[in-house]
Write a protein that holds these residues in place. Structure first.
Motif, mmCIF file in Angstrom:
data_model
loop_
_atom_site.group_PDB
_atom_site.id
_atom_site.type_symbol
_atom_site.label_atom_id
_atom_site.label_comp_id
_atom_site.label_asym_id
_atom_site.label_seq_id
_atom_site.Cartn_x
_atom_site.Cartn_y
_atom_site.Cartn_z
ATOM 1 N N ARG A 193 -7.637 6.831 2.931
ATOM 2 C CA ARG A 193 -6.393 6.377 3.535
ATOM 3 C C ARG A 193 -6.578 4.974 4.123
ATOM 4 N NH1 ARG A 193 -3.933 11.597 6.825
ATOM 5 N NH2 ARG A 193 -3.824 13.024 5.030
ATOM 6 N N SER A 194 -5.507 4.205 4.084
ATOM 7 C CA SER A 194 -5.512 2.844 4.643
ATOM 8 C C SER A 194 -6.725 2.056 4.173
ATOM 9 C CB SER A 194 -5.474 2.887 6.174
ATOM 10 O OG SER A 194 -4.341 3.606 6.623
ATOM 11 N N ILE A 235 0.859 -1.187 0.000
ATOM 12 C CA ILE A 235 0.000 0.000 0.000
ATOM 13 C C ILE A 235 0.893 1.233 0.000
ATOM 14 C CG2 ILE A 235 -1.780 1.305 1.220
ATOM 15 C CD1 ILE A 235 -2.663 -1.339 2.495
ATOM 16 N N GLU A 293 0.814 5.058 0.568
ATOM 17 C CA GLU A 293 0.021 6.165 1.116
ATOM 18 C C GLU A 293 0.615 7.482 0.627
ATOM 19 O OE1 GLU A 293 -2.650 5.907 2.788
ATOM 20 O OE2 GLU A 293 -2.663 4.048 3.946
ATOM 21 N N SER A 321 -4.374 6.745 -2.013
ATOM 22 C CA SER A 321 -3.540 5.568 -1.766
ATOM 23 C C SER A 321 -3.547 4.701 -3.018
ATOM 24 C CB SER A 321 -4.075 4.750 -0.586
ATOM 25 O OG SER A 321 -4.181 5.535 0.578
#
Length: 370
Positions: free
Chosen positions: A338-339, A303, A305, A310
């Motif tokens: 995000r995430s 991933i 960021e 992302s």
């Protein structure tokens, strides 16, 4: 100003068994900013050097304002070069470096000073005119090299990867300055880079080369939206387009057991070509990571960021989906959150509704359909 025309222009290096530039044809308009881009060994720098008279033209021709450049020495082409290496005289001041070419031409001192001062003002170098290059940053030295070209008032700027020696932040800042400066001066510019982001953000039009051959010559948006073949599709865009080979089924294509529908026109074109498999291209922003089971199963591998968005890199959890080189494909999806997932998480991935799906011939790589 100048119009430039490559007509089947070719160049081969002594002892080589392949052409460095193979029958290149380009028509560059007066005042246009054109970028030559491609991987290492694609012939982009050779094509630029042919224009500048630094490499021989072994076939075809190159003309500037309708005048054939065959046999015309580099010094008589009214072209200014800016190289990756700044090539500044360390013992001369910024002002002396910028005005050196004019001095060699015998331009009077007062006129030299005026032109240097004008160029320095444009490039924000006025306060550095009395400094030596050793006391300047990399970006400032590159601007001095630009100033040295500007004071000559050439009809063509030739720039060969001028930003390669700069760090990431300076590259972004300086490329913006170069593009704005070219728009202000209106001088026809041919710019070489291996960085496709640089090419897309700077050029009015971009020529993509591979193995010395022109693949596509279009505006940046046209290259991104309608690549003519799988090579251009995979080269233009960051991250690159997802490209994979998949079976054709009734009504669409099969991605790991999931049918993705295609327009009837696309299906007719695939059928007309007699294809049972097709290379599919999907941009990262057209893929979506989901947890509701829709789509094909993937395992998250990485991933990235970036703050505002992302990028999720994932591998198919079932039998490997292969790409152009028959190697397993790692899919890249862009997420606005995000995430969006965790490493090693099992999820599903699907093509967003209404997404643009690009189709290419699995053998030739040529685009299928409009």
């Amino acid at each position: 100003m100048a119009e430039i025309s490559y007509k089947e222009a070719s160049c081969v290096y002594e002892g080589a068994d392949k052409l460095a530039v193979d029958s290149l044809s380009l028509d560059i308009e007066d005042g246009e900013f054109v970028v030559l881009v491609g991987p290492s060994g694609s012939g982009k720098s050779t094509a630029l050097r042919m224009l500048a008279g630094l490499e021989d033209i072994d076939g075809g021709n190159i003309s500037i304002n309708g005048k054939d450049m065959a046999g015309v020495p580099s010094k008589d082409r009214d072209i200014a070069m800016v190289f990756q290496n700044y090539a500044l005289y360390p013992n001369k001041t910024v002002g002396e470096n910028m005005g050196f070419a004019l001095k060699m031409r015998g331009v009077p001192v007062e006129e030299r000073k005026r032109k240097v001062a004008e160029a320095a003002k444009v490039l924000d170098l006025t306060e550095y005119l009395d400094r030596k290059p050793g006391k300047l940053s990399g970006g400032q030295r590159q601007r001095v090299a630009m100033g040295r070209a500007i004071v000559r008032e050439p009809q063509v700027f030739c720039m060969d990867e001028p930003l390669s020696n700069l760090d990431a932040k300076l590259r972004v800042q300086t490329r913006t300055q170069i593009a704005a400066l070219q728009r202000r001066l209106g001088t026809t510019t041919v710019y070489v880079t291996h960085d496709q982001v640089e090419a897309m953000t700077m050029g009015d039009r971009v020529a993509v080369l591979k193995f010395g051959q022109l693949q596509q010559f279009s505006s940046p948006t046209e290259l991104y939206d309608r690549p003519v073949n799988a090579f251009v599709a995979g080269f233009i865009g960051s991250p690159a387009m997802n490209l994979f080979v998949t079976p054709v089924v009734s009504g669409g294509v099969n991605i790991a057991g999931t049918t993705v529908p295609l327009p009837r026109e696309s299906m007719n074109q695939i059928a007309a070509a007699g294809l049972e498999t097709v290379t599919v291209g999907v941009r990262p922003e057209q893929l979506e990571l989901r947890r509701d089971g829709a789509g094909f199963g993937v395992v998250v591998e990485l991933i990235e960021e970036l703050g505002s968005e992302s990028y999720v890199y994932a591998r198919n959890s079932g039998p490997a989906i292969t790409g152009l080189d028959s190697a397993p494909v790692t899919f890249v999806a862009r997420s606005a959150t995000r995430s969006p997932a965790k490493l090693a998480e099992t999820a599903t991935m699907t093509v967003r509704e209404g997404a643009t799906i690009h189709l290419f011939h699995p053998a030739t790589g040529a685009r299928i359909g409009d």
